[in-house]
Design a protein around this motif. Structure first.
Motif, PDB file in Angstrom:
ATOM      1  N   GLY A 104      56.042 -35.222  44.515  1.00 12.91           N
ATOM      2  CA  GLY A 104      56.836 -36.345  44.948  1.00 12.91           C
ATOM      3  C   GLY A 104      57.583 -35.998  46.224  1.00 12.91           C
ATOM      4  N   ALA A 105      58.274 -36.991  46.775  1.00 14.05           N
ATOM      5  CA  ALA A 105      58.952 -36.801  48.062  1.00 14.05           C
ATOM      6  C   ALA A 105      60.280 -36.084  47.921  1.00 14.05           C
ATOM      7  CB  ALA A 105      59.142 -38.145  48.741  1.00 14.05           C
ATOM      8  N   GLY A 106      60.739 -35.885  46.713  1.00 13.37           N
ATOM      9  CA  GLY A 106      61.966 -35.125  46.506  1.00 13.37           C
ATOM     10  C   GLY A 106      63.190 -35.994  46.273  1.00 13.37           C
TER      11      GLY A 106
ATOM     12  N   LEU B  39      59.274 -30.943  57.208  1.00 22.05           N
ATOM     13  CA  LEU B  39      60.713 -31.101  57.004  1.00 22.05           C
ATOM     14  C   LEU B  39      61.020 -32.392  56.250  1.00 22.05           C
ATOM     15  CD1 LEU B  39      63.098 -29.339  57.799  1.00 22.05           C
ATOM     16  CD2 LEU B  39      63.460 -30.833  59.773  1.00 22.05           C
ATOM     17  N   GLY B  40      61.761 -32.267  55.156  1.00 20.63           N
ATOM     18  CA  GLY B  40      62.165 -33.449  54.397  1.00 20.63           C
ATOM     19  C   GLY B  40      61.101 -34.023  53.482  1.00 20.63           C
ATOM     20  N   GLN B  41      60.007 -33.295  53.303  1.00 24.20           N
ATOM     21  CA  GLN B  41      58.924 -33.792  52.450  1.00 24.20           C
ATOM     22  C   GLN B  41      58.562 -32.791  51.364  1.00 24.20           C
ATOM     23  OE1 GLN B  41      55.526 -35.147  54.703  1.00 24.20           O
ATOM     24  NE2 GLN B  41      56.809 -36.002  56.326  1.00 24.20           N
ATOM     25  N   GLY B  42      57.769 -33.245  50.407  1.00 26.01           N
ATOM     26  CA  GLY B  42      57.267 -32.343  49.384  1.00 26.01           C
ATOM     27  C   GLY B  42      56.084 -31.540  49.896  1.00 26.01           C
ATOM     28  N   PRO B  43      55.805 -30.425  49.263  1.00 22.44           N
ATOM     29  CA  PRO B  43      54.645 -29.617  49.674  1.00 22.44           C
ATOM     30  C   PRO B  43      53.338 -30.397  49.533  1.00 22.44           C
ATOM     31  CG  PRO B  43      56.107 -28.347  48.245  1.00 22.44           C
ATOM     32  CD  PRO B  43      56.569 -29.773  48.180  1.00 22.44           C
ATOM     33  N   GLN B  44      52.416 -30.154  50.478  1.00 21.57           N
ATOM     34  CA  GLN B  44      51.077 -30.754  50.424  1.00 21.57           C
ATOM     35  C   GLN B  44      50.041 -29.654  50.281  1.00 21.57           C
ATOM     36  OE1 GLN B  44      50.705 -33.438  53.917  1.00 21.57           O
ATOM     37  NE2 GLN B  44      50.504 -35.012  52.362  1.00 21.57           N
ATOM     38  N   PHE B  45      49.120 -29.837  49.332  1.00 22.38           N
ATOM     39  CA  PHE B  45      48.092 -28.852  49.011  1.00 22.38           C
ATOM     40  C   PHE B  45      47.106 -28.705  50.161  1.00 22.38           C
ATOM     41  CE2 PHE B  45      45.475 -26.484  46.084  1.00 22.38           C
ATOM     42  CZ  PHE B  45      44.162 -26.844  46.352  1.00 22.38           C
ATOM     43  N   SER B  86      53.758 -27.742  62.840  1.00 23.68           N
ATOM     44  CA  SER B  86      55.078 -27.152  62.606  1.00 23.68           C
ATOM     45  C   SER B  86      55.558 -27.532  61.208  1.00 23.68           C
ATOM     46  CB  SER B  86      56.090 -27.654  63.643  1.00 23.68           C
ATOM     47  OG  SER B  86      55.742 -27.227  64.938  1.00 23.68           O
ATOM     48  N   ALA B  87      55.812 -26.518  60.373  1.00 24.21           N
ATOM     49  CA  ALA B  87      56.161 -26.763  58.973  1.00 24.21           C
ATOM     50  C   ALA B  87      56.474 -25.433  58.306  1.00 24.21           C
ATOM     51  CB  ALA B  87      54.992 -27.437  58.237  1.00 24.21           C
ATOM     52  N   LEU B  88      56.894 -25.535  57.047  1.00 23.66           N
ATOM     53  CA  LEU B  88      57.035 -24.369  56.182  1.00 23.66           C
ATOM     54  C   LEU B  88      55.724 -24.222  55.414  1.00 23.66           C
ATOM     55  CD1 LEU B  88      58.985 -22.180  54.985  1.00 23.66           C
ATOM     56  CD2 LEU B  88      59.520 -23.847  53.193  1.00 23.66           C
ATOM     57  N   TYR B  89      55.110 -23.049  55.495  1.00 23.14           N
ATOM     58  CA  TYR B  89      53.853 -22.804  54.779  1.00 23.14           C
ATOM     59  C   TYR B  89      54.162 -21.934  53.567  1.00 23.14           C
ATOM     60  CZ  TYR B  89      51.410 -25.093  58.501  1.00 23.14           C
ATOM     61  OH  TYR B  89      50.965 -26.053  59.388  1.00 23.14           O
ATOM     62  N   LEU B  90      53.805 -22.468  52.423  1.00 20.40           N
ATOM     63  CA  LEU B  90      54.100 -21.822  51.151  1.00 20.40           C
ATOM     64  C   LEU B  90      52.817 -21.392  50.471  1.00 20.40           C
ATOM     65  CD1 LEU B  90      56.586 -24.570  49.979  1.00 20.40           C
ATOM     66  CD2 LEU B  90      57.253 -22.205  50.417  1.00 20.40           C
ATOM     67  N   CYS B  91      52.833 -20.218  49.894  1.00 20.49           N
ATOM     68  CA  CYS B  91      51.740 -19.872  49.007  1.00 20.49           C
ATOM     69  C   CYS B  91      52.292 -19.825  47.588  1.00 20.49           C
ATOM     70  CB  CYS B  91      51.070 -18.559  49.387  1.00 20.49           C
ATOM     71  SG  CYS B  91      52.029 -17.077  49.063  1.00 20.49           S
ATOM     72  N   GLU B 102      51.170 -22.387  35.472  1.00 22.72           N
ATOM     73  CA  GLU B 102      52.369 -22.424  36.294  1.00 22.72           C
ATOM     74  C   GLU B 102      52.075 -21.837  37.677  1.00 22.72           C
ATOM     75  OE1 GLU B 102      53.665 -21.541  32.010  1.00 22.72           O
ATOM     76  OE2 GLU B 102      52.179 -20.739  33.401  1.00 22.72           O
ATOM     77  N   GLN B 103      52.665 -22.461  38.690  1.00 24.84           N
ATOM     78  CA  GLN B 103      52.541 -21.962  40.056  1.00 24.84           C
ATOM     79  C   GLN B 103      53.891 -21.449  40.512  1.00 24.84           C
ATOM     80  OE1 GLN B 103      50.263 -24.147  42.965  1.00 24.84           O
ATOM     81  NE2 GLN B 103      49.295 -25.415  41.402  1.00 24.84           N
ATOM     82  N   TYR B 104      53.900 -20.228  41.035  1.00 23.89           N
ATOM     83  CA  TYR B 104      55.129 -19.606  41.508  1.00 23.89           C
ATOM     84  C   TYR B 104      55.025 -19.421  43.012  1.00 23.89           C
ATOM     85  CZ  TYR B 104      55.914 -18.834  36.579  1.00 23.89           C
ATOM     86  OH  TYR B 104      56.088 -19.045  35.234  1.00 23.89           O
ATOM     87  N   PHE B 105      56.012 -19.961  43.721  1.00 22.81           N
ATOM     88  CA  PHE B 105      55.964 -19.967  45.169  1.00 22.81           C
ATOM     89  C   PHE B 105      56.579 -18.718  45.786  1.00 22.81           C
ATOM     90  CE2 PHE B 105      54.260 -24.000  46.421  1.00 22.81           C
ATOM     91  CZ  PHE B 105      54.454 -24.819  45.330  1.00 22.81           C
TER      92      PHE B 105
END
Lengths: 113, 114
Positions: A104-106, B39-45, B86-91, B102-105
Protein backbone atom coordinates in the motif's frame (compact mmCIF):
# COMPACT_ATOMS: atom_id res chain seq x y z
CA UNK A 1 -4.45 -5.63 -11.86
CA UNK A 2 -2.47 -6.13 -8.71
CA UNK A 3 -3.30 -3.42 -6.23
CA UNK A 4 -3.40 -2.69 -2.50
CA UNK A 5 -5.25 0.38 -1.29
CA UNK A 6 -4.45 1.76 2.16
CA UNK A 7 -6.36 4.29 4.28
CA UNK A 8 -5.95 6.74 5.81
CA UNK A 9 -2.80 8.31 4.40
CA UNK A 10 -2.23 10.24 7.64
CA UNK A 11 -3.48 9.55 11.14
CA UNK A 12 -3.02 11.71 14.22
CA UNK A 13 -3.93 10.38 17.68
CA UNK A 14 -3.32 11.25 21.32
CA UNK A 15 -1.09 9.03 23.38
CA UNK A 16 -3.14 6.17 24.82
CA UNK A 17 -5.75 6.21 22.06
CA UNK A 18 -6.20 3.41 19.52
CA UNK A 19 -5.24 3.61 15.85
CA UNK A 20 -6.71 1.62 12.98
CA UNK A 21 -5.32 1.36 9.46
CA UNK A 22 -7.27 -0.41 6.73
CA UNK A 23 -6.20 -2.08 3.48
CA UNK A 24 -7.99 -3.64 0.54
CA UNK A 25 -6.34 -6.00 -1.93
CA UNK A 26 -7.31 -7.10 -5.42
CA UNK A 27 -5.76 -10.56 -5.95
CA UNK A 28 -8.14 -13.15 -4.51
CA UNK A 29 -5.28 -15.69 -4.50
CA UNK A 30 -3.22 -13.61 -2.04
CA UNK A 31 -2.55 -15.65 1.09
CA UNK A 32 -0.05 -13.65 3.13
CA UNK A 33 -0.50 -10.15 4.55
CA UNK A 34 2.40 -8.51 6.42
CA UNK A 35 2.56 -5.09 8.04
CA UNK A 36 5.73 -3.03 8.13
CA UNK A 37 6.72 -0.03 10.22
CA UNK A 38 9.20 2.38 8.71
CA UNK A 39 10.77 5.14 10.76
CA UNK A 40 12.40 8.07 9.01
CA UNK A 41 15.56 7.01 7.22
CA UNK A 42 15.30 3.39 8.35
CA UNK A 43 14.40 0.04 6.86
CA UNK A 44 10.81 -1.29 6.79
CA UNK A 45 10.47 -3.47 9.87
CA UNK A 46 8.08 -6.43 9.91
CA UNK A 47 5.81 -5.95 12.92
CA UNK A 48 3.05 -8.51 12.38
CA UNK A 49 1.65 -10.70 9.64
CA UNK A 50 -1.35 -12.89 8.99
CA UNK A 51 -2.01 -15.79 6.67
CA UNK A 52 -5.23 -16.57 4.90
CA UNK A 53 -6.17 -19.47 7.15
CA UNK A 54 -6.44 -17.16 10.16
CA UNK A 55 -8.94 -14.37 10.79
CA UNK A 56 -7.16 -12.51 13.55
CA UNK A 57 -3.73 -12.35 15.15
CA UNK A 58 -2.54 -10.39 18.15
CA UNK A 59 0.88 -9.49 19.52
CA UNK A 60 0.80 -7.35 22.65
CA UNK A 61 -0.58 -3.94 21.63
CA UNK A 62 -0.94 -4.71 17.93
CA UNK A 63 -3.45 -6.91 16.16
CA UNK A 64 -4.36 -7.66 12.58
CA UNK A 65 -7.71 -8.85 11.23
CA UNK A 66 -8.41 -10.39 7.84
CA UNK A 67 -11.69 -10.69 5.94
CA UNK A 68 -10.95 -12.80 2.87
CA UNK A 69 -14.46 -12.55 1.49
CA UNK A 70 -14.30 -8.77 1.40
CA UNK A 71 -10.55 -8.73 0.65
CA UNK A 72 -9.94 -6.40 3.58
CA UNK A 73 -7.34 -6.48 6.33
CA UNK A 74 -6.65 -4.04 9.13
CA UNK A 75 -3.98 -3.12 11.67
CA UNK A 76 -5.07 -2.15 15.18
CA UNK A 77 -2.72 -0.49 17.64
CA UNK A 78 -4.00 0.00 21.17
CA UNK A 79 -2.62 2.25 23.92
CA UNK A 80 -0.51 4.15 21.42
CA UNK A 81 2.82 5.63 22.49
CA UNK A 82 4.94 8.38 20.91
CA UNK A 83 7.42 5.74 19.71
CA UNK A 84 4.63 4.26 17.57
CA UNK A 85 4.94 7.34 15.34
CA UNK A 86 6.14 6.16 11.91
CA UNK A 87 4.89 5.24 8.45
CA UNK A 88 3.03 1.93 8.34
CA UNK A 89 2.74 -0.14 5.17
CA UNK A 90 0.40 -3.02 4.50
CA UNK A 91 1.24 -5.58 1.82
CA UNK A 92 -0.28 -8.59 0.13
CA UNK A 93 1.46 -11.52 -1.50
CA UNK A 94 0.89 -12.19 -5.17
CA UNK A 95 0.26 -15.70 -6.43
CA UNK A 96 2.89 -17.15 -8.71
CA UNK A 97 5.24 -19.15 -6.54
CA UNK A 98 7.53 -16.33 -5.56
CA UNK A 99 7.82 -13.72 -2.80
CA UNK A 100 6.32 -10.72 -4.55
CA UNK A 101 4.62 -8.33 -2.18
CA UNK A 102 2.38 -5.50 -3.34
CA UNK A 103 2.53 -2.62 -0.88
CA UNK A 104 0.00 0.00 0.00
CA UNK A 105 0.96 3.66 -0.21
CA UNK A 106 1.54 3.93 3.52
CA UNK A 107 -0.06 5.63 6.54
CA UNK A 108 1.85 8.27 8.44
CA UNK A 109 0.90 7.84 12.10
CA UNK A 110 1.62 10.63 14.57
CA UNK A 111 1.10 9.97 18.28
CA UNK A 112 1.03 13.15 20.34
CA UNK A 113 1.99 13.10 24.03
CA UNK B 1 17.60 -5.48 13.58
CA UNK B 2 17.68 -8.10 10.82
CA UNK B 3 20.87 -9.77 9.60
CA UNK B 4 20.39 -8.30 6.12
CA UNK B 5 23.08 -5.83 5.08
CA UNK B 6 23.42 -3.60 2.03
CA UNK B 7 26.17 -1.51 0.51
CA UNK B 8 26.79 1.23 -0.19
CA UNK B 9 24.55 3.34 2.06
CA UNK B 10 24.38 6.28 -0.31
CA UNK B 11 25.37 6.76 -3.93
CA UNK B 12 25.30 9.66 -6.34
CA UNK B 13 25.45 8.94 -10.06
CA UNK B 14 25.01 10.87 -13.28
CA UNK B 15 22.30 10.13 -15.82
CA UNK B 16 23.47 7.45 -18.28
CA UNK B 17 25.90 5.83 -15.88
CA UNK B 18 25.68 2.30 -14.47
CA UNK B 19 25.44 1.27 -10.82
CA UNK B 20 25.82 -1.94 -8.80
CA UNK B 21 24.20 -2.36 -5.39
CA UNK B 22 24.96 -5.23 -3.03
CA UNK B 23 23.00 -7.24 -0.48
CA UNK B 24 23.95 -9.94 2.00
CA UNK B 25 21.04 -12.04 3.13
CA UNK B 26 20.24 -13.23 6.63
CA UNK B 27 21.83 -16.50 7.70
CA UNK B 28 19.69 -19.45 6.60
CA UNK B 29 17.86 -17.47 3.92
CA UNK B 30 18.23 -18.60 0.31
CA UNK B 31 15.97 -16.12 -1.46
CA UNK B 32 16.52 -12.42 -2.10
CA UNK B 33 14.04 -9.90 -3.45
CA UNK B 34 14.80 -6.35 -4.55
CA UNK B 35 12.44 -3.41 -4.19
CA UNK B 36 12.53 0.24 -5.27
CA UNK B 37 11.03 2.77 -2.86
CA UNK B 38 10.48 6.24 -4.26
CA UNK B 39 10.10 9.09 -1.79
CA UNK B 40 6.73 8.98 -0.05
CA UNK B 41 5.68 5.69 -1.60
CA UNK B 42 5.59 2.01 -0.73
CA UNK B 43 8.26 -0.36 -1.99
CA UNK B 44 7.80 -1.73 -5.53
CA UNK B 45 8.97 -5.25 -6.42
CA UNK B 46 11.79 -5.38 -8.97
CA UNK B 47 12.69 -9.08 -8.98
CA UNK B 48 13.53 -12.09 -6.84
CA UNK B 49 16.47 -14.50 -6.94
CA UNK B 50 16.31 -18.08 -5.74
CA UNK B 51 19.20 -20.52 -6.06
CA UNK B 52 21.11 -18.08 -8.28
CA UNK B 53 18.28 -17.68 -10.81
CA UNK B 54 15.71 -14.95 -11.36
CA UNK B 55 12.45 -16.30 -10.01
CA UNK B 56 9.91 -13.57 -10.66
CA UNK B 57 10.03 -10.02 -11.98
CA UNK B 58 7.97 -6.85 -11.56
CA UNK B 59 7.30 -4.10 -14.08
CA UNK B 60 10.86 -2.90 -14.49
CA UNK B 61 12.77 -2.65 -17.79
CA UNK B 62 15.64 -5.00 -18.71
CA UNK B 63 18.23 -2.39 -17.76
CA UNK B 64 17.49 -3.53 -14.20
CA UNK B 65 19.30 -6.85 -13.77
CA UNK B 66 20.63 -8.92 -10.93
CA UNK B 67 22.77 -11.75 -9.74
CA UNK B 68 22.73 -14.13 -6.82
CA UNK B 69 25.86 -15.89 -5.64
CA UNK B 70 26.34 -19.36 -4.08
CA UNK B 71 26.42 -17.78 -0.60
CA UNK B 72 22.97 -16.26 -1.39
CA UNK B 73 24.27 -12.68 -1.48
CA UNK B 74 22.96 -10.64 -4.38
CA UNK B 75 23.63 -7.68 -6.64
CA UNK B 76 21.29 -5.28 -8.37
CA UNK B 77 22.65 -3.65 -11.52
CA UNK B 78 21.04 -0.69 -13.23
CA UNK B 79 22.30 0.46 -16.62
CA UNK B 80 21.69 3.75 -18.42
CA UNK B 81 20.53 5.51 -15.26
CA UNK B 82 17.60 7.91 -15.53
CA UNK B 83 16.59 10.69 -13.16
CA UNK B 84 13.50 8.67 -12.13
CA UNK B 85 15.76 5.90 -10.85
CA UNK B 86 16.51 8.08 -7.84
CA UNK B 87 15.09 6.11 -4.90
CA UNK B 88 15.83 3.92 -1.91
CA UNK B 89 16.71 0.40 -3.08
CA UNK B 90 15.85 -2.30 -0.59
CA UNK B 91 16.68 -5.94 -0.59
CA UNK B 92 14.72 -8.46 1.42
CA UNK B 93 15.77 -11.97 2.30
CA UNK B 94 13.52 -14.91 3.01
CA UNK B 95 14.08 -18.56 3.84
CA UNK B 96 12.13 -19.78 0.84
CA UNK B 97 10.61 -18.66 -2.43
CA UNK B 98 6.97 -19.32 -1.54
CA UNK B 99 4.58 -16.40 -1.30
CA UNK B 100 3.92 -16.73 2.43
CA UNK B 101 7.45 -16.53 3.81
CA UNK B 102 8.40 -13.53 5.93
CA UNK B 103 10.57 -10.96 4.18
CA UNK B 104 13.20 -9.09 6.17
CA UNK B 105 14.56 -5.89 4.71
CA UNK B 106 18.06 -4.52 4.70
CA UNK B 107 18.76 -0.84 5.50
CA UNK B 108 18.68 0.14 1.84
CA UNK B 109 20.89 2.07 -0.56
CA UNK B 110 19.85 5.65 -1.29
CA UNK B 111 20.59 6.30 -4.99
CA UNK B 112 20.55 9.84 -6.35
CA UNK B 113 20.78 10.35 -10.11
CA UNK B 114 21.69 13.86 -11.28
Amino acid sequence: GENVEQHPSTLSVQEGDSAVIKCTYSDSASNYFPWYKQELGKRPQLIIDIRSNVGEKKDQRIAVTLNKTAKHFSLHITETQPEDSAVYFCAASISGGYNKLIFGAGTRLAVHP
Amino acid sequence: ETGVTQSPTHLIKTRGQQVTLRCSSQSGHNTVSWYQQALGQGPQFIFQYYREEENGRGNFPPRFSGLQFPNYSSELNVNALELDDSALYLCASTRGRGGDYEQYFGPGTRLTVT
